[in-house]
Write a protein that holds these residues in place. Structure first.
Motif, PDB file in Angstrom:
ATOM      1  N   ALA A 102      -3.046  10.853  -6.152  1.00  0.00           N
ATOM      2  CA  ALA A 102      -4.306  10.122  -6.116  1.00  0.00           C
ATOM      3  C   ALA A 102      -4.452   9.261  -7.366  1.00  0.00           C
ATOM      4  O   ALA A 102      -4.893   8.097  -7.296  1.00  0.00           O
TER       5      ALA A 102
ATOM      6  N   VAL B   2      -3.247  12.954   3.410  1.00  0.00           N
ATOM      7  CA  VAL B   2      -3.813  11.604   3.353  1.00  0.00           C
ATOM      8  C   VAL B   2      -5.302  11.668   3.051  1.00  0.00           C
ATOM      9  O   VAL B   2      -5.833  10.973   2.180  1.00  0.00           O
TER      10      VAL B   2
ATOM     11  N   GLN C  40       0.843  -1.192   0.000  1.00  0.00           N
ATOM     12  CA  GLN C  40       0.000   0.000   0.000  1.00  0.00           C
ATOM     13  C   GLN C  40       0.882   1.248   0.000  1.00  0.00           C
ATOM     14  O   GLN C  40       1.935   1.278   0.646  1.00  0.00           O
TER      15      GLN C  40
ATOM     16  N   ARG D   7      -5.992  12.986  -0.593  1.00  0.00           N
ATOM     17  CA  ARG D   7      -5.667  12.025  -1.655  1.00  0.00           C
ATOM     18  C   ARG D   7      -6.674  10.854  -1.679  1.00  0.00           C
ATOM     19  O   ARG D   7      -7.018  10.348  -2.741  1.00  0.00           O
ATOM     20  N   ARG D   8      -7.111  10.447  -0.513  1.00  0.00           N
ATOM     21  CA  ARG D   8      -8.130   9.391  -0.471  1.00  0.00           C
ATOM     22  C   ARG D   8      -9.425   9.869  -1.105  1.00  0.00           C
ATOM     23  O   ARG D   8     -10.094   9.141  -1.845  1.00  0.00           O
ATOM     24  N   GLU D   9      -9.805  11.123  -0.810  1.00  0.00           N
ATOM     25  CA  GLU D   9     -11.038  11.677  -1.370  1.00  0.00           C
ATOM     26  C   GLU D   9     -10.943  11.793  -2.889  1.00  0.00           C
ATOM     27  O   GLU D   9     -11.871  11.447  -3.611  1.00  0.00           O
TER      28      GLU D   9
ATOM     29  N   ARG E 297      -2.135   6.304  -7.076  1.00  0.00           N
ATOM     30  CA  ARG E 297      -2.678   5.283  -6.165  1.00  0.00           C
ATOM     31  C   ARG E 297      -3.745   4.427  -6.853  1.00  0.00           C
ATOM     32  O   ARG E 297      -3.786   3.202  -6.702  1.00  0.00           O
TER      33      ARG E 297
ATOM     34  N   ASP F  87      -3.553   0.414  -7.735  1.00  0.00           N
ATOM     35  CA  ASP F  87      -4.528  -0.516  -7.168  1.00  0.00           C
ATOM     36  C   ASP F  87      -5.241  -1.334  -8.241  1.00  0.00           C
ATOM     37  O   ASP F  87      -5.752  -2.417  -7.955  1.00  0.00           O
TER      38      ASP F  87
ATOM     39  N   ALA G 219     -11.141   8.350  -4.566  1.00  0.00           N
ATOM     40  CA  ALA G 219     -12.479   7.775  -4.576  1.00  0.00           C
ATOM     41  C   ALA G 219     -13.322   8.295  -5.727  1.00  0.00           C
ATOM     42  O   ALA G 219     -14.270   7.627  -6.166  1.00  0.00           O
TER      43      ALA G 219
END
Length: 702
Positions: free
Chosen positions: A123, A77, A21, A80-82, A126, A130, A85
């Motif tokens: 982002a 964090v 990850q 970047r997650r937002e 990532r 994935d 998504a």
């Protein structure tokens, strides 16, 4: 707007891979390509710059406090997650198809944002990392897979997901299932239960292991599933029985042979069967007027042979007719290929399964009384010394005068004491038209002649296995009233018919399948043997019977050549041979050339061997279950037949099986034929294990 940093130093936000990850970090110190960082998990770490993912930034002052650094990392964090998504990675893959062979994360980010900042690029990186099914990461670039590769990887990914779930659920379920004890289990009461997705997959795995325990492909998965369970050769079967996905006493041998019982297998071929019925009814062939009679068990419906015999001075004239489904048979049709695969009928205590669809075996081609049927007719003359001579071989139709049982034939054969020489045949209707005295003399002559030629004839009374209804059937072994004269007549007629057809084929150059047994037998082996010790002694010298194109002697039967033709409704070799003969008689050419028969022979032999194992081994299972059910209440007579090392082999005449006992259990003196009263300890029908617990010598009959 903040930009990506090419050479990250103190104060720069970076990412690296940890535990498969991306992890965010703030560079505290850099020295000669080595970085000291504070990670998003509030830990300090050292790592080489080569471990960084290729999207560093933004850069901040190097002297931020730890608290400010932690708040900064938390902010990036979350952002970047937002951003990740909201990215449709599959749409990006579609857009990239045909546009680029490989590109950096920035290029993909520019498809969504006009001037992407480090958080947007990270982002995107990532998301691409994935999506391993659609993109390959070859730092610093991403390579979009082709549509074909994506489809393959999606299948692989799904298989991996299912495998992991199956192992996770299945291990606990199977362990609890095993520990729940013997017999069927109420699965709903188990703590570990497979869900709607894993239950059918787990059931399929167990059934696959039952059918092919040596299959290496799923072996690793099975090892994972059965971890913590004992080593047992039939573990999958026992688990399946407890689960209830197969019934108790399941006949796993059928699965291993790939043989479907019942009649469901024939349903797809209903149109072919109907066409065969029409073609049989349209057959224009003369009907032989002679009063053929068939002799079979009372339950037999697939009647494939009949005969007629009469005196001819000192000789006996005989005609043997056998059913001829081959007259319109197509071995290359869907039904023909299915029958080739079935290879033979099975006659088990649980029931009969026909090689042919039941409508063909029991009706359309069965030699039923009073109904015209196509048949091959073999005419022969047996002289006073029992030597047979073929006088004719033809194809036509017959109408059997009577279908009778062994008991009815025995009554006729035993009641009439007249010999062929002084018998005046009764010419009245029905069974009396058959010369029963000639038939009895015929059987004796043929057997005596075979014995002179070295035949080894084994006579033993095989018990009938009767299963009472129920999930846990009680097994009974019943000894039927013997019918020696009728059994002798039928067996000798079949042997001589198969022998003479073999002779005819050799003379005419017609390729057939021959049964051979070219063993070297002792001179004193010839004769009729009934005692267990004698049977065991002579049978030890038998070699295997082989299916061959080249005719050779069948030493056990005492004939120079033997080709099976008399059971075309029940065995594939007989059906093929009958087809060969019928075509030669009607067209002058066989259906198959020698080369074609040779190319078919390995598969035919393999199928006969596979299905034959079911017929040989399944009755033993039921016999051993009978011994188990009566272990405490009964003793069994065992006859010593052989000694090898520290073990003695004993025959059980009442069950017609062999067991072994330690030599020191049977006393000081031991000789073949010695009889013992046996009690058994452990009996495991499934594993074919039986242990003698006690043995006491029986008093010899005076």
């Amino acid at each position: 707007m903040a930009r990506l940093v090419r050479y990250p130093g103190p104060g720069c936000v970076v990412e690296f891979m940890q535990g498969n990850q991306p992890q965010l970090a703030y560079v505290v110190e850099e020295q000669s390509g080595r970085l000291r960082v504070l990670t998003q998990n509030r830990r300090e770490a050292k790592l080489p710059a080569s471990r960084l993912l290729p999207w560093s930034g933004p850069a901040y002052p190097a002297n931020l406090s730890r608290a400010d650094t932690e708040r900064l990392l938390d902010s990036h964090v979350a952002k970047r997650r937002e951003l990740a998504a909201g990215i449709d990675v599959l749409e990006l893959w579609s857009m990239a198809q045909g546009e680029v062979e490989q590109a950096k994360a920035e290029w993909f980010a520019e498809l969504l944002w006009a001037d992407p900042d480090p958080d947007q690029v990270a982002a995107m990186g990532r998301v691409l990392l994935d999506c391993k099914t659609h993109f390959k990461f070859h730092p610093p670039e991403f390579i979009p897979y082709s549509a074909e590769t994506v489809e393959s990887r999606l299948v692989e990914q799904e298989e991996t997901r299912i495998r992991e779930k199956l192992v996770g659920v299945g291990q606990a379920f199977l362990k609890e299932l095993w520990q729940s004890g013997n017999g069927p289990v109420d699965v709903d009461k188990l703590r570990a239960k497979p869900d709607a997705e894993t239950a059918p997959l787990l059931a399929a795995m167990l059934k696959a292991r039952i059918a092919d325990p040596d299959d290496k492909e799923p072996d690793l998965l099975w090892r994972e599933l059965r971890r913590g369970l004992p080593e047992h050769p039939y573990l999958a079967l026992l688990l399946a029985e407890r689960w209830g996905i197969v019934p108790p006493h399941y006949n796993y041998l059928l699965d291993r042979a790939g043989y479907v019982t019942g009649e469901s297998w024939a349903e797809p071929y209903a149109d072919e069967v109907a066409q065969l019925r029409r073609r049989r009814d349209e057959l224009d062939a003369a009907i032989d007027p002679r009063p053929f009679v068939s002799i079979d068990a009372a339950t037999t419906t697939d009647i494939d042979d009949a005969f007629v015999a009469e005196c001819d001075g000192e000789a006996i004239r005989v005609s043997v007719a056998f059913a001829c489904p081959a007259v319109h048979w197509d071995f290359s049709s869907p039904l023909g290929r299915a029958v080739l695969d079935r290879a033979t009928s099975l006659y088990l205590p649980e029931g009969t399964s026909h090689m042919l669809p039941r409508e063909l075996a029991d009706d359309i081609y069965s030699l039923r009384q009073g109904e015209p049927r196509p048949a091959l007719i073999l005419d022969l003359r047996v002289d006073a010394g029992g030597e047979p001579t073929l006088t004719g071989l033809s194809f036509g139709r017959i109408t059997v005068a009577a279908n009778i049982t062994y008991y009815q034939a025995e009554e006729r054969l035993s009641a009439d004491s007249a010999s062929c020489a002084d018998m005046a045949a009764d010419t009245s209707t029905g069974l009396d038209r058959l010369d029963w005295a000639a038939s009895r003399d015929l059987a004796s002559r043929l057997r005596e002649r075979r014995i002179r030629n070295g035949a080894v004839i084994i006579e033993r009374q095989e018990p009938e296995i009767v299963l009472d209804d129920g999930d846990t059937p009680q097994v009974r072994l019943e000894v039927k009233e013997p019918t020696p004269a009728a059994q002798l007549l039928v067996s000798e007629l079949m042997i001589v018919a198969n022998e003479l057809c073999a002779r005819w084929a050799m003379e005419q150059g017609v390729p057939l399948y021959f049964r051979t047994q070219d063993a070297v037998l002792p001179k004193d082996a010839a004769g009729v043997w009934t005692e267990p010790e004698d049977v065991y002694r002579v049978v030890k010298h038998f070699g295997p019977t082989l299916l061959e194109i080249q005719p050779k002697p069948h030493k056990g039967l005492g004939v120079p050549a033997y080709c099976p033709v008399t059971s075309p409704l029940r065995r594939i070799t007989d059906l093929i041979n009958v087809a060969q003969i019928q075509r030669v008689l009607t067209t002058g050419q066989p259906m198959f050339s020698r080369d074609e028969l040779e190319s078919m022979q390995p598969s035919v032999s393999a199928r006969l061997e596979a299905v034959g194992k079911v017929q040989r081994f399944r009755p033993r299972y039921w016999k051993m279950l009978h011994l188990l059910q009566n272990r405490k209440a009964s003793t069994w007579t065992g006859v010593a037949v052989d000694e090898c090392g520290g073990l003695v082999t004993l025959a059980l005449p009442d069950a017609q099986i062999f067991v072994r006992a330690p030599r020191d259990m049977l006393g000081e003196k031991l000789y073949p034929g010695q009889r013992f009263a046996l009690r058994f300890g452990k009996i495991d029908p499934l594993c074919n294990e039986i242990r003698v617990a006690e043995a006491h010598e029986e008093e010899a009959d005076v």
